[in-house]
Design a protein around this motif. Structure first.
Motif, PDB file in Angstrom:
ATOM      1  N   ALA A 172      10.653  51.325  26.813  1.00  0.00           N
ATOM      2  CA  ALA A 172       9.394  51.256  26.073  1.00  0.00           C
ATOM      3  C   ALA A 172       9.538  50.477  24.774  1.00  0.00           C
ATOM      4  N   LEU A 173      10.769  50.329  24.309  1.00  0.00           N
ATOM      5  CA  LEU A 173      11.044  49.592  23.069  1.00  0.00           C
ATOM      6  C   LEU A 173      11.425  48.140  23.336  1.00  0.00           C
ATOM      7  N   GLY A 174      11.421  47.739  24.612  1.00  0.00           N
ATOM      8  CA  GLY A 174      11.672  46.346  24.941  1.00  0.00           C
ATOM      9  C   GLY A 174      12.965  46.057  25.663  1.00  0.00           C
ATOM     10  N   ALA A 175      13.812  47.060  25.848  1.00  0.00           N
ATOM     11  CA  ALA A 175      15.059  46.844  26.592  1.00  0.00           C
ATOM     12  C   ALA A 175      14.755  46.515  28.049  1.00  0.00           C
ATOM     13  N   ASP A 176      15.686  45.807  28.687  1.00  0.00           N
ATOM     14  CA  ASP A 176      15.532  45.444  30.097  1.00  0.00           C
ATOM     15  C   ASP A 176      16.211  46.429  31.030  1.00  0.00           C
ATOM     16  N   ILE A 177      17.272  47.062  30.542  1.00  0.00           N
ATOM     17  CA  ILE A 177      18.117  47.925  31.369  1.00  0.00           C
ATOM     18  C   ILE A 177      18.503  49.155  30.550  1.00  0.00           C
ATOM     19  N   VAL A 178      18.497  50.301  31.176  1.00  0.00           N
ATOM     20  CA  VAL A 178      19.015  51.528  30.570  1.00  0.00           C
ATOM     21  C   VAL A 178      20.117  52.062  31.471  1.00  0.00           C
ATOM     22  N   VAL A 179      21.236  52.457  30.853  1.00  0.00           N
ATOM     23  CA  VAL A 179      22.353  53.048  31.594  1.00  0.00           C
ATOM     24  C   VAL A 179      22.654  54.420  31.014  1.00  0.00           C
ATOM     25  N   HIS A 180      22.990  55.336  31.887  1.00  0.00           N
ATOM     26  CA  HIS A 180      23.394  56.678  31.467  1.00  0.00           C
ATOM     27  C   HIS A 180      24.701  57.061  32.143  1.00  0.00           C
ATOM     28  N   SER A 181      25.529  57.771  31.408  1.00  0.00           N
ATOM     29  CA  SER A 181      26.502  58.642  32.052  1.00  0.00           C
ATOM     30  C   SER A 181      25.772  59.957  32.265  1.00  0.00           C
ATOM     31  N   THR A 182      25.328  60.204  33.490  1.00  0.00           N
ATOM     32  CA  THR A 182      24.585  61.435  33.769  1.00  0.00           C
ATOM     33  C   THR A 182      25.496  62.662  33.738  1.00  0.00           C
ATOM     34  N   THR A 183      26.797  62.420  33.631  1.00  0.00           N
ATOM     35  CA  THR A 183      27.771  63.484  33.411  1.00  0.00           C
ATOM     36  C   THR A 183      27.419  64.287  32.172  1.00  0.00           C
ATOM     37  N   LYS A 184      26.827  63.629  31.188  1.00  0.00           N
ATOM     38  CA  LYS A 184      26.666  64.194  29.856  1.00  0.00           C
ATOM     39  C   LYS A 184      25.388  65.031  29.760  1.00  0.00           C
ATOM     40  N   TYR A 185      24.449  64.661  28.929  1.00  0.00           N
ATOM     41  CA  TYR A 185      23.284  65.528  28.679  1.00  0.00           C
ATOM     42  C   TYR A 185      22.417  65.722  29.914  1.00  0.00           C
ATOM     43  N   ILE A 186      22.287  64.705  30.743  1.00  0.00           N
ATOM     44  CA  ILE A 186      21.404  64.829  31.899  1.00  0.00           C
ATOM     45  C   ILE A 186      21.921  65.904  32.855  1.00  0.00           C
ATOM     46  N   GLY A 187      23.194  65.850  33.222  1.00  0.00           N
ATOM     47  CA  GLY A 187      23.783  66.925  34.023  1.00  0.00           C
ATOM     48  C   GLY A 187      23.841  68.212  33.217  1.00  0.00           C
ATOM     49  N   GLY A 188      24.429  68.112  32.032  1.00  0.00           N
ATOM     50  CA  GLY A 188      24.314  69.146  31.029  1.00  0.00           C
ATOM     51  C   GLY A 188      25.199  70.368  31.158  1.00  0.00           C
ATOM     52  N   HIS A 189      26.006  70.471  32.209  1.00  0.00           N
ATOM     53  CA  HIS A 189      26.771  71.695  32.423  1.00  0.00           C
ATOM     54  C   HIS A 189      28.258  71.443  32.683  1.00  0.00           C
ATOM     55  N   SER A 190      28.717  70.227  32.421  1.00  0.00           N
ATOM     56  CA  SER A 190      30.139  69.890  32.547  1.00  0.00           C
ATOM     57  C   SER A 190      30.691  70.193  33.933  1.00  0.00           C
ATOM     58  N   ASP A 191      29.851  69.992  34.962  1.00  0.00           N
ATOM     59  CA  ASP A 191      30.308  70.305  36.318  1.00  0.00           C
ATOM     60  C   ASP A 191      30.080  69.166  37.307  1.00  0.00           C
ATOM     61  N   VAL A 192      29.692  67.996  36.814  1.00  0.00           N
ATOM     62  CA  VAL A 192      29.436  66.881  37.718  1.00  0.00           C
ATOM     63  C   VAL A 192      29.649  65.575  36.974  1.00  0.00           C
ATOM     64  N   VAL A 193      30.161  64.573  37.684  1.00  0.00           N
ATOM     65  CA  VAL A 193      30.337  63.227  37.130  1.00  0.00           C
ATOM     66  C   VAL A 193      29.344  62.299  37.813  1.00  0.00           C
ATOM     67  N   GLY A 194      28.633  61.506  37.024  1.00  0.00           N
ATOM     68  CA  GLY A 194      27.663  60.596  37.615  1.00  0.00           C
ATOM     69  C   GLY A 194      27.172  59.574  36.617  1.00  0.00           C
ATOM     70  N   GLY A 195      26.394  58.623  37.100  1.00  0.00           N
ATOM     71  CA  GLY A 195      25.826  57.588  36.243  1.00  0.00           C
ATOM     72  C   GLY A 195      24.515  57.104  36.817  1.00  0.00           C
ATOM     73  N   ALA A 196      23.809  56.314  36.025  1.00  0.00           N
ATOM     74  CA  ALA A 196      22.520  55.796  36.480  1.00  0.00           C
ATOM     75  C   ALA A 196      22.206  54.496  35.758  1.00  0.00           C
ATOM     76  N   ALA A 197      21.476  53.631  36.450  1.00  0.00           N
ATOM     77  CA  ALA A 197      20.930  52.415  35.863  1.00  0.00           C
ATOM     78  C   ALA A 197      19.447  52.382  36.175  1.00  0.00           C
ATOM     79  N   ILE A 198      18.636  52.175  35.144  1.00  0.00           N
ATOM     80  CA  ILE A 198      17.178  52.130  35.289  1.00  0.00           C
ATOM     81  C   ILE A 198      16.695  50.810  34.703  1.00  0.00           C
TER      82      ILE A 198
END
Length: 381
Positions: free
Chosen positions: A189-215
């Motif tokens: 929404a601020l003009g970036a073209d790509i967003v990346v996450h380590s979903t391991t962190k806040y999105i997963g939120g429970h220190s029990d899974v490793v993952g990532g995402a690109a939007i």
């Protein structure tokens, strides 16, 4: 979801309609590698092989895209897998990218020790200085890679400003949104073209899974990223996707508690004589405070701070806490403490990008704030 709803509602419902055959309210774990076809090349629901697509992963991808204000998301086996796929989808050998001058250690390793051998060059620059960014751009610059807040120095580059600089140069802007999460900040929404996450962190939120995402915003770019994911195979498995999707449901309420606790802890640390500097965007003294107020909902659950007693004091603190667990990673419900110079950012040791030896980074969990403050202050002595 056809109607626009608030973040917390979207997190619970986007991509997660009750199962059409059983009525199950929670998305099932489709623990399968392959799918029956109704004829040669006639796919039921578009699925043929789980490297190409899996219904549990699709649900996660639809939810992530909705939360970042897009329609295109890919869920990966890790944040670095997502990062690698994005760079390879955007760049070619001979291209150049700009990276932060205080990058996450894993990103630095990927850019300088893996992708450099592929023919990519990367230059560190202070992304908070737009003039410096403009000066560092080359004709072959294809991508600006941004973290905000950065890891571990909690700098806050201006996403909209960087998006403008990237557009001027014909480059793309990618934002690692891991520290903020889509609840606190939406770079597209601020003009970036790509967003990346380590979903391991806040999105997963429970220190029990490793993952990532690109939007991403662009359909063609999304197709390129999906092709690289399919060709290289760095997919999120169905159970990992399910765990991550479960975490997303409570992201909003967890982030509010992370932020509540972090704001109190940052104030307590800022007033302590053993602490020489607190790096937290929520403090008015932070150089990125005004930018953070403009582009973030709140200031996050990550705090870094420097110890007046130097490296040994930092090491002693890391060894002295009882509720804060000495561990790498971040974003879980439990509070973590670490020494970046010797742990998460050891790959930068001996370079111009090494982090201060007296720096401590904490990931503030959702425990009782008074207990957390007592633990830290007691360990500081």
């Amino acid at each position: 979801m056809t109607q626009v709803h608030a973040f917390e509602t979207v997190a619970i419902h986007a991509g997660q309609e009750p199962d059409s055959s059983t009525g199950a309210v929670v998305v099932p774990i489709y623990q399968t590698s392959t799918y029956q076809q109704d004829g040669v090349g006639v796919l039921r629901g578009g699925y043929e092989y789980s490297r190409a697509g899996n219904p549990t992963r699709t649900a996660l991808e639809e939810c992530l895209a909705a939360l970042e204000g897009s329609t295109y998301a890919s869920a990966f086996a890790s944040g670095l897998a997502a990062e690698d796929a994005v760079v390879r989808a955007v760049c070619a050998p001979g291209d150049h990218i700009l990276i932060p001058d205080d990058p996450y250690g894993g990103s630095l390793r990927l850019f300088t020790r893996v992708l450099q051998r592929w023919g990519l060059s990367a230059s560190p620059v202070s992304l908070s200085d737009l003039d410096a960014v403009r000066a560092a751009i080359r004709p072959e610059t294809r991508l600006i890679w941004c973290e905000t807040p950065t890891n571990p120095l909690l700098r806050v580059p201006d996403i909209a400003g960087l998006a403008g600089v990237a557009a001027e140069a014909g480059a793309l802007l990618a934002v690692d949104n891991t520290f903020a999460s889509p609840y606190l900040q939406q770079p597209l929404a601020l003009g970036a073209d790509i967003v990346v996450h380590s979903t391991t962190k806040y999105i997963g939120g429970h220190s029990d899974v490793v993952g990532g995402a690109a939007i991403v915003r662009d359909a063609e770019l999304a197709e390129h990223i999906q092709f690289h994911q399919y060709a290289a195979g760095a997919i999120a498995g169905p159970f990992d996707a399910w765990l991550t999707l479960r975490g997303l449901k409570t992201l909003g309420v967890r982030m509010d508690r992370h932020c509540d606790n972090a704001e109190r802890i940052a104030a307590a640390l800022d007033a302590h004589s053993a602490v020489s500097q607190v790096l937290y965007p929520g403090l008015p003294s932070h150089p990125g405070h005004e930018i953070a107020r403009k582009q973030m909902r709140r200031f996050g659950g990550m705090i870094s701070f420097r110890l007046a007693g130097g490296e040994q004091a930092a090491l002693d603190l890391c060894a002295g806490t009882r509720i804060f667990t000495l561990a790498e990673s971040l974003g879980g419900v439990e509070s973590l403490i670490e020494h970046p110079a010797r742990m998460t950012h050891a790959s930068a040791a001996g370079t111009a990008l090494e982090v201060p030896a007296d720096l401590v980074r904490i990931s503030v969990g959702i425990e009782n704030a008074d207990d957390l403050i007592t633990d830290l202050i007691g360990a500081l002595g």
